[in-house]
Design an enzyme around this catalytic site. Sequence first.
Site, PDB file in Angstrom:
ATOM      1  N   TRP A  36       0.846  -1.178   0.000  1.00 15.13           N
ATOM      2  CA  TRP A  36       0.000   0.000   0.000  1.00 15.13           C
ATOM      3  C   TRP A  36       0.891   1.241   0.000  1.00 15.13           C
ATOM      4  CZ3 TRP A  36      -1.784   2.730   4.914  1.00 15.13           C
ATOM      5  CH2 TRP A  36      -2.676   3.762   4.608  1.00 15.13           C
ATOM      6  N   ASP A  65      -1.854  -5.855   8.797  1.00 13.46           N
ATOM      7  CA  ASP A  65      -2.717  -4.762   8.370  1.00 13.46           C
ATOM      8  C   ASP A  65      -3.990  -5.421   7.838  1.00 13.46           C
ATOM      9  OD1 ASP A  65      -2.285  -1.823   6.202  1.00 13.46           O
ATOM     10  OD2 ASP A  65      -4.009  -2.596   7.301  1.00 13.46           O
ATOM     11  N   LYS A  75     -13.700   0.352   4.717  1.00 12.03           N
ATOM     12  CA  LYS A  75     -14.282  -0.352   3.574  1.00 12.03           C
ATOM     13  C   LYS A  75     -15.456  -1.229   3.953  1.00 12.03           C
ATOM     14  CE  LYS A  75     -10.072   0.720   1.943  1.00 12.03           C
ATOM     15  NZ  LYS A  75      -9.227   1.715   2.630  1.00 12.03           N
TER      16      LYS A  75
END
Lengths: 409, 432
Positions: A136, A218, A254
């Site tokens: 990311w 993560d 999300k």
Amino acid sequence: MAAISWFKDVEAAAPIEVFALTAAFNEDTHEKKVNLGVGAYRTEESKPWVLPVVSKVELQLANDKTLNHEYCPVAGIPTLRSAAAKLLLGDNNAAIKESRVDAVQAVGGTGAVRIGMDFLHSRLGYDTIYVSKPTWGNHKGIAKSLLYKNIEEYRYWNNEKKSLDFENLLEDLRNAPEKSVILLQAEGHTPTGTDPTHDQWKKIAAVIKEKRLFPFFDCAYQGFSSGDLDKDAWSVRYFVEQGFELLAAQSFSKNFGLYNERVGQLLFVVQKSEYLPKVRSQFEIIVRETWSNPPAHGGRIVSTVLNSPELYKEWKETVKTMADRILLMRQLLFEKLKAQGTPGTWDHIVQQTGMFSYTGLSATQSEHLINNYHIYLLRDGRINMCGVTTKNVDYVAAAIHDAVTNVKA
Amino acid sequence: MAAPFVVSAARRMILASSGMKFNQMVTVTQIRSKWDNVEMGPPDAILGVTEAYKKDANPKKINLGVGAYRDDNGKPFVLPSVKQAEKILFDAHLDHEYAPIGGTPEYCKAVAELAFGDGNNVVKNGLNATVQGISGTGSLRIGLAFLSKWYQPSKVVYIPSPSWGNHTPLIKHSGLEVKQYRYYDPKTCGFDFKGALADIGNIPDSSIILLHACAHNPTGVDPKPEEWKELSAVIKKKNLFPYFDMAYQGFASGDVDKDAFAVRLFLTEGHTIALAQSFAKNMGLYGERAGAFTVVCSSEEETKRVMSQLKILIRPMYSNPPVHGARIVHTILSRPDLKKIWLGDVKLMADRIITMRTKIVENLKKEGSSLNWQHITDQIGMFCFTGLKPDQVERLTKEFSIFLTKDGRISVAGVTSGNVGYLANAIHQVTK
């Protein structure tokens, strides 16, 4: 007036790609424009989606006269922390039952990664961190801003085979110095959409144990990869089961569609319950020195849902709905590309999971899509599958075909 | 599955004394805990007060440690203007898409206008690099990160003595040094004007100086307008960089323009300033974390560069800000009718605090106290440095179940018409 400005030497920073992309998309008036950039869910109508269960809870909160805007505790809303821990590790998780698990609410997933990395560096003295190559876009930046001495990469993506570069991944972990922090993405790897299999996770865990590395997960997409919340948490649960101590950054941006309310938490698993209050107290100091206490609104919504069996059930199904639409779009795009006879193999589109697909398009090819087709994606070829709909999949497939056929990689 | 093997300190000693090296005993299947050396962090002094208050069973107990406004019944207060704004927002059914990294431009413009005044030249000419921050703390932190990275002349921040307890950790966390300038005079329970001028006059040129714009925390002691003018002059002479912390605009005097006097004075006097704003107190939005950080720049072009760098600093901290509180703030500030209501709400809160200060002094006189309590009404804002000594504070707590911090600071928000008599009596008892 001050004669010479203090800031005359402040350089213009390059705009942050993913946000600049959205800004460019918003300004674009082309009727066929498509935003495949930022990782936010979109409906079939290419619209943002406020989850019905979230609307329901917002109505509930709006009508609750007992609510006010008082400060949350520094560590966050207690009911959120415990419910979110159970969400990640499982209701009957042994470590939770043994009081070896706690969490601190954070400002989104980013905030959770931030305080986690801060703790590891400032409290445990770790100054080497490994992230996947690629990872990311913000991971390295966070480590850099916290002054980690060594920010390394472990190989992850095999661009030729369009798959996990597993043997090299293991080799890089084997060569990592003891006490290196290993940043692992639990599910729906960003940007590649390629996750290790269970077997591969087991091997990764074995190396991490052997080399005395520190696992930091993560978890930004729980539920988004397979549509199943428990399935997506397998890797973290396995590590906990194997007796690892670890950190896990959870995001509710999300899977709750609460992007701008910044709901997340940093979970920690320790070996002895007596360590928990001490570790939490140190996290509280870090929080205090960064943002003092977390935003209440989003946290309340998530806490309300996770703690209500009815709402939780509805939310579970909603997450599956979103994941299913993505899976459908993957299938559709894949079929279009095959039907077109677009050069190359495109199996990775359906093999990858989560929100993103690493198409394999080069920077020039990606730019071609942006400039000639008004299709916005990151220059590394990452596309947000949510941006694909039945209405635009033909257009997108045709654009990819053109780029691959006519633009040099 | 075997439980992880932990080598305790005792066992290590035994092993060592038997001549075996510790490392030889630990096989690859054993995992030592990494948290052995993590110490318990020091408890927060202010939270400690509230904890102790909660445990006390005395029905007359008073919590004077609370850092949030309370109404005359001791209850949290959701501002009517905030309620209206929330209804408007709810009906608008906005989505939850990511905000821009620095917050929305509308929010940033509105809060800068509030700080600098309607129609001010800074905002008009695009000279404010303003970003939303996570309330006051987050805004301070972003600003400190910016100065730490981009302010070349100095890495030292001078704060008043005393200052808000979190200023020092924030400054250190951002990699800067902390020093102090005299501020509070315990002899008068007022502003040590001479001391401040002298110390500031000795600060190395171009250092950063943190100033509380109004309602100084924790003392409640603010410079008078003429004193601000002199401070401005010496700060200019030393070319210091003024960083204002304005957490109580409107909450201090009840008038948002009056409370912004110092900030606006410095602008008029030509200082380049930075400003951290909070809407926790003046809009009662504590937990929603609405704040802002601003740097006043010398050109529009510079504003753009500075903005780009502020975003670079925000991204690795938390990416983008929470919108709920900011949306409320913007709704209120952008609608004249709502703004008017809010100005009334904030005046109501300020007036209640001012009234309580007056009542404390009145009641102390009634009790027969011969001491000078003028500082209680001279001071302004949520907090009041009573001048009580630690042993007197201890007596207040032990004998009267009145909870406050050892430095004699009280939160006037915890005082009500229902408990002010009891409070005055108690203070008199421990000071007579």
